[in-house]
Design an enzyme around this catalytic site. Structure first.
Site, short mmCIF file in Angstrom:
data_model
loop_
_atom_site.label_atom_id
_atom_site.label_comp_id
_atom_site.label_asym_id
_atom_site.label_seq_id
_atom_site.Cartn_x
_atom_site.Cartn_y
_atom_site.Cartn_z
N THR A 179 0.68 -1.04 -0.23
CA THR A 179 0.14 0.45 -0.07
C THR A 179 0.88 1.01 0.27
O THR A 179 0.53 2.39 -0.35
CB THR A 179 -0.95 0.08 1.14
OG1 THR A 179 -0.01 0.09 2.38
CG2 THR A 179 -1.89 -0.77 1.41
N GLY A 180 1.96 1.31 -0.27
CA GLY A 180 2.79 2.83 0.21
C GLY A 180 3.47 2.81 -1.33
O GLY A 180 2.71 2.06 -2.15
N ASP A 227 6.13 2.55 -2.74
CA ASP A 227 7.42 1.77 -3.62
C ASP A 227 6.55 0.49 -4.01
O ASP A 227 7.09 0.11 -5.30
CB ASP A 227 8.76 1.60 -3.03
CG ASP A 227 9.91 2.54 -2.28
OD1 ASP A 227 9.21 4.04 -3.02
OD2 ASP A 227 10.70 2.33 -2.10
N ASP A 273 0.47 -9.00 8.66
CA ASP A 273 1.44 -8.14 10.04
C ASP A 273 3.37 -9.18 10.21
O ASP A 273 2.95 -9.87 10.30
CB ASP A 273 0.87 -8.02 11.65
CG ASP A 273 1.08 -6.51 11.59
OD1 ASP A 273 2.26 -6.92 12.33
OD2 ASP A 273 0.28 -5.99 12.26
N THR A 286 17.84 1.51 3.52
CA THR A 286 17.80 3.24 3.55
C THR A 286 19.40 4.05 4.17
O THR A 286 19.88 3.93 4.44
CB THR A 286 17.02 3.77 4.19
OG1 THR A 286 16.80 4.69 4.27
CG2 THR A 286 16.99 2.96 5.73
N GLU A 343 19.51 6.43 5.28
CA GLU A 343 19.00 7.48 6.69
C GLU A 343 20.19 6.25 8.20
O GLU A 343 20.34 6.95 9.03
CB GLU A 343 17.83 7.04 7.19
CG GLU A 343 16.89 8.43 6.59
CD GLU A 343 16.96 9.67 6.81
OE1 GLU A 343 17.07 10.31 8.38
OE2 GLU A 343 16.56 10.67 5.99
N TYR A 346 13.85 5.71 13.28
CA TYR A 346 13.74 4.58 11.76
C TYR A 346 15.35 4.63 11.72
O TYR A 346 15.49 3.29 11.20
CB TYR A 346 13.04 5.64 11.46
CG TYR A 346 13.91 5.22 9.73
CD1 TYR A 346 12.35 4.54 9.14
CD2 TYR A 346 14.20 6.12 8.71
CE1 TYR A 346 12.59 4.30 7.55
CE2 TYR A 346 14.54 5.62 7.41
CZ TYR A 346 13.51 4.81 6.69
OH TYR A 346 13.53 4.49 5.96
N LYS A 377 16.36 0.28 10.45
CA LYS A 377 16.69 -0.25 9.36
C LYS A 377 18.25 -0.92 9.67
O LYS A 377 18.14 -1.57 8.64
CB LYS A 377 16.46 1.14 8.11
CG LYS A 377 15.32 1.66 7.81
CD LYS A 377 14.93 0.74 6.89
CE LYS A 377 13.57 1.14 6.61
NZ LYS A 377 13.37 0.36 5.16
N HIS A 400 13.73 8.69 -2.97
CA HIS A 400 13.19 8.64 -3.71
C HIS A 400 11.39 8.74 -3.46
O HIS A 400 10.78 9.21 -2.67
CB HIS A 400 13.35 6.87 -4.34
CG HIS A 400 12.92 5.65 -3.42
ND1 HIS A 400 13.82 5.70 -2.63
CD2 HIS A 400 11.51 5.06 -3.86
CE1 HIS A 400 13.82 5.12 -1.98
NE2 HIS A 400 12.54 4.36 -2.63
N ARG A 415 4.31 10.08 -3.42
CA ARG A 415 4.74 10.06 -1.89
C ARG A 415 3.83 10.24 -1.03
O ARG A 415 2.42 11.23 -1.84
CB ARG A 415 5.94 10.99 -2.93
CG ARG A 415 6.88 11.15 -1.19
CD ARG A 415 7.51 10.28 -0.75
NE ARG A 415 8.62 10.23 -0.34
CZ ARG A 415 9.31 9.06 0.09
NH1 ARG A 415 8.70 8.25 1.05
NH2 ARG A 415 10.76 8.95 0.90
#
Ligand code: GDP
Length: 334
Positions: free
Chosen positions: A14-15, A17, A60, A129, A131, A157, A161, A187, A192
């Site tokens: 659902t996101g 990407d 999940d 990522t 990040e 986050y 990750k 990206h 987005r």
């Protein structure tokens, strides 16, 4: 069920990407399974409408037995783990949930693969990522971060990750799994979420142009990011899983721009040269720790995977503003 079609299982369908990847895999004639979370997920209807060819499975990332069931139902050749709490700002407010989903969720899905894939044939992609690098001056290589750069995450986050990155590497080394990380720099694009600064800006710019909004409130404007187009990046993910050997790759544009530069281009699209009267700074959107500058060096992916971003920075801003002008104009008519 076709015997010849390749099968993919995607978390985070659902996101942003997930949407781009579903389109790409459909073009490549995959049978696609997407994991959808929660009772009455409000995004379900939109996904069913836009991607009727995706079979949705309720599971999940925090519930390993549900992931085992998803593996048994989908029997995938490839698993793309795109599901996560993916917003840096949000992760400061929900650090434990972020650790559970973005970090330990990776272990849960790797274990689900290991326990169901007796022949060790499944190929696994982990959405890592930029990040994880942190952007601090002392750990910043001149040509940009590459696959060997030191990590120094600056948010819950980024820390979560980093666990996902290492556990993926660990399963590759321990169990000889084809498990890889794509270390993707920011990206963006028309899919987005508006909680990210690019989309927040292009949406506001469109609304200002249409007379629906007077100004936009933002946090710090000096941080720099290596911003690419998400549609280009999902192609890189797919290429990583088609490679002969499982390796981690950086995907980036090799260019970095500040939020101010994004504002310059976005406002120019609607004929405004000086955006300052339309932008207010609000400390609520500033972060407890900031990533100053991100710049990636994609040479390994370019050389070994033949991947290169197609959309450049001005092209990205233009595409996003044009899309939001259409989206916001439709909202007026409704
Ligand atoms: P990130 O790079 O994954 O954190 O992506 P974001 O789009 O959320 O943030 C990019 C940069 O924009 C960060 O340095 C934020 O601190 C900065 N920023 C400034 N104002 C805002 C804002 O109003 N919202 C968001 N999301 N970021 C902002």
């Amino acid at each position: 069920m076709s015997e010849t079609k390749k099968r993919a299982l995607v978390t985070g369908i659902t996101g942003q990407d997930g949407g781009h990847l579903a389109k790409l895999l459909h073009e490549k004639d995959y049978e696609i399974y997407g994991i959808i979370r929660g009772q009455h997920n409000p995004k379900r209807e939109a996904i069913v409408e836009e991607f009727p060819y995706v079979t949705l499975i309720e599971a999940d990332l925090c519930d390993q037995s549900s992931l085992i069931r998803a593996m048994e139902l989908a029997k995938p050749d490839e698993v793309y783990n795109l599901g996560a709490i993916s917003h840096v700002g949000y992760s400061f407010k929900n650090p434990q949930l972020t650790a559970d989903i973005t970090g330990k969720g990776v272990l849960n899905i790797l274990e689900a693969i290991r326990l169901t894939d007796a022949e060790n044939k499944v190929r696994f992609y982990q959405a890592s990522t930029s990040e994880m690098f942190g952007g601090l001056e002392y750990n910043r290589p001149e040509k940009g971060y590459n696959e060997d750069s030191a990590f120094h995450p600056r948010s819950p986050y980024g820390v979560a990750k980093l666990y996902g990155y290492w556990i993926t590497k660990n399963y590759r080394e321990s169990y000889n799994m084809f498990a890889v990380s794509g270390i993707l720099f920011n990206h963006e694009g028309e899919r987005r979420g508006p909680e990210f600064v690019t989309r927040k800006i292009t949406k506001a710019v469109a609304r200002i142009k249409l007379g629906l909004q007077e100004y936009i409130e933002l946090g710090d404007l000096w941080p720099k990011r290596d911003w690419g187009y998400a549609g280009d990046y999902v192609e890189g993910m797919w290429r990583m899983l088609q490679a002969d050997e499982p390796k981690d790759y950086v995907l980036a544009t090799g260019e970095t721009y500040s939020i101010e530069q994004f504002l310059d281009l976005a406002f120019k699209e609607i004929g405004i040269d000086d955006w300052h009267p339309y932008v207010k700074q609000n400390p609520a959107f500033m972060r407890p720790a900031e990533v100053d500058l991100l710049l990636g060096d994609p040479s390994k992916a370019e050389k070994e995977l033949g991947w290169k971003r197609e959309v450049d920075f001005p092209g990205l801003v233009k595409l996003m503003v044009e899309n939001d002008l259409i989206v916001e104009a439709k909202n007026i008519k409704l």
